[in-house]
Design a protein around this motif. Sequence first.
Motif, PDB file in Angstrom:
ATOM      1  N   UNK A   1       0.857  -1.186   0.000  1.00  0.00           N
ATOM      2  CA  UNK A   1       0.000   0.000   0.000  1.00  0.00           C
ATOM      3  C   UNK A   1       0.892   1.234   0.000  1.00  0.00           C
ATOM      4  N   UNK A   2       0.281   2.390  -0.142  1.00  0.00           N
ATOM      5  CA  UNK A   2       1.015   3.651  -0.068  1.00  0.00           C
ATOM      6  C   UNK A   2       1.529   3.829   1.356  1.00  0.00           C
ATOM      7  N   UNK A   3       2.823   4.086   1.500  1.00  0.00           N
ATOM      8  CA  UNK A   3       3.406   4.194   2.837  1.00  0.00           C
ATOM      9  C   UNK A   3       3.454   5.636   3.356  1.00  0.00           C
ATOM     10  N   UNK A   4       2.992   6.563   2.552  1.00  0.00           N
ATOM     11  CA  UNK A   4       2.791   7.921   3.055  1.00  0.00           C
ATOM     12  C   UNK A   4       1.523   7.925   3.901  1.00  0.00           C
ATOM     13  N   UNK A   5       1.570   8.588   5.039  1.00  0.00           N
ATOM     14  CA  UNK A   5       0.407   8.640   5.930  1.00  0.00           C
ATOM     15  C   UNK A   5      -0.416   9.888   5.600  1.00  0.00           C
TER      16      UNK A   5
ATOM     17  N   UNK B   1      -4.819  11.510   5.493  1.00  0.00           N
ATOM     18  CA  UNK B   1      -6.224  11.317   5.840  1.00  0.00           C
ATOM     19  C   UNK B   1      -7.180  11.779   4.754  1.00  0.00           C
ATOM     20  N   UNK B   2      -6.677  12.521   3.777  1.00  0.00           N
ATOM     21  CA  UNK B   2      -7.534  13.071   2.732  1.00  0.00           C
ATOM     22  C   UNK B   2      -6.673  13.431   1.519  1.00  0.00           C
ATOM     23  N   UNK B   3      -7.295  13.763   0.384  1.00  0.00           N
ATOM     24  CA  UNK B   3      -6.530  14.076  -0.823  1.00  0.00           C
ATOM     25  C   UNK B   3      -5.538  15.224  -0.645  1.00  0.00           C
ATOM     26  N   UNK B   4      -5.907  16.237   0.134  1.00  0.00           N
ATOM     27  CA  UNK B   4      -4.991  17.358   0.324  1.00  0.00           C
ATOM     28  C   UNK B   4      -3.717  16.915   1.033  1.00  0.00           C
ATOM     29  N   UNK B   5      -3.851  16.156   2.093  1.00  0.00           N
ATOM     30  CA  UNK B   5      -2.664  15.683   2.806  1.00  0.00           C
ATOM     31  C   UNK B   5      -1.804  14.796   1.926  1.00  0.00           C
ATOM     32  N   UNK B   6      -2.428  13.958   1.113  1.00  0.00           N
ATOM     33  CA  UNK B   6      -1.639  13.110   0.213  1.00  0.00           C
ATOM     34  C   UNK B   6      -0.903  13.957  -0.817  1.00  0.00           C
ATOM     35  N   UNK B   7      -1.559  14.963  -1.351  1.00  0.00           N
ATOM     36  CA  UNK B   7      -0.924  15.842  -2.330  1.00  0.00           C
ATOM     37  C   UNK B   7       0.318  16.496  -1.731  1.00  0.00           C
ATOM     38  N   UNK B   8       0.188  17.070  -0.551  1.00  0.00           N
ATOM     39  CA  UNK B   8       1.319  17.749   0.086  1.00  0.00           C
ATOM     40  C   UNK B   8       2.418  16.748   0.434  1.00  0.00           C
ATOM     41  N   UNK B   9       2.038  15.605   0.977  1.00  0.00           N
ATOM     42  CA  UNK B   9       3.026  14.592   1.353  1.00  0.00           C
ATOM     43  C   UNK B   9       3.795  14.097   0.139  1.00  0.00           C
ATOM     44  N   UNK B  10       3.107  13.953  -0.983  1.00  0.00           N
ATOM     45  CA  UNK B  10       3.777  13.465  -2.194  1.00  0.00           C
ATOM     46  C   UNK B  10       4.728  14.518  -2.752  1.00  0.00           C
TER      47      UNK B  10
END
Length: 226
Positions: free
Chosen positions: A25-29, A31-40
């Motif tokens: 699975x994706x190992x970035x933590x 909770x929502x699309x915005x957090x994933x965008x910033x984390x990526x």
Amino acid sequence: MQPKPRRVQTRKILDTLARMYPDAHCELIFRNPFELLIATILSAQSTDRQVNKVTKELFRKYPTPEAFLTLSEEDLAAEIRGLGLFRNKSKNILKTCRILVEQYGGEVPKDRKALEALPGVGRKTANVVLSNAFGVPALAVDTHVQRVANRLAMADSDNPLETERQLMKRVPREEWSITHHRLIWHGRRLCSARSPKCEVCDLLPYCWYGKNRLKGNALTKTADSR
């Protein structure tokens, strides 16, 4: 020279990867699309582990694009200083947050072109967001996917975009997203850039790179023993 991949062999590789990494699975933590965008965006030239350490506190204090925009570039740079390219990332993230607020009501767009138009977002990042946040089949090619796919002859290119195109042709569309994760997990756990663990890899029967590498090691040991 790489052998040409066969459809049957590709299927065997995909099935073996599924057995090896059933929980990939994706190992970035996030909770929502915005957090994933910033984390990526933050993950460029940084490990997921490093990013997760930074974003745990970052997202607690600044959970929305609007909250990020209360920061100056210098403020945000200080928050993400432990990551590579932190000054450039700070600039791009704030520009992206402003666009999200002004053009999309603070929401992350589900459209690829809209995502790729955001500062700091390229095709790989857009693919990660589309796949993991919105469930859109996508096959992001990072350094792990690039390396493993070519070693397994699932692709034959040093260009990530071409590697993605070749993988999309050879992997069923409904398996793009999970294959992306499994290739990354394999690259992180066994098929490293240096000193890959070919001798214990279940994919060795299908891996031209591993076979040649072990053959070369055997020849070297034979020559050294003379």
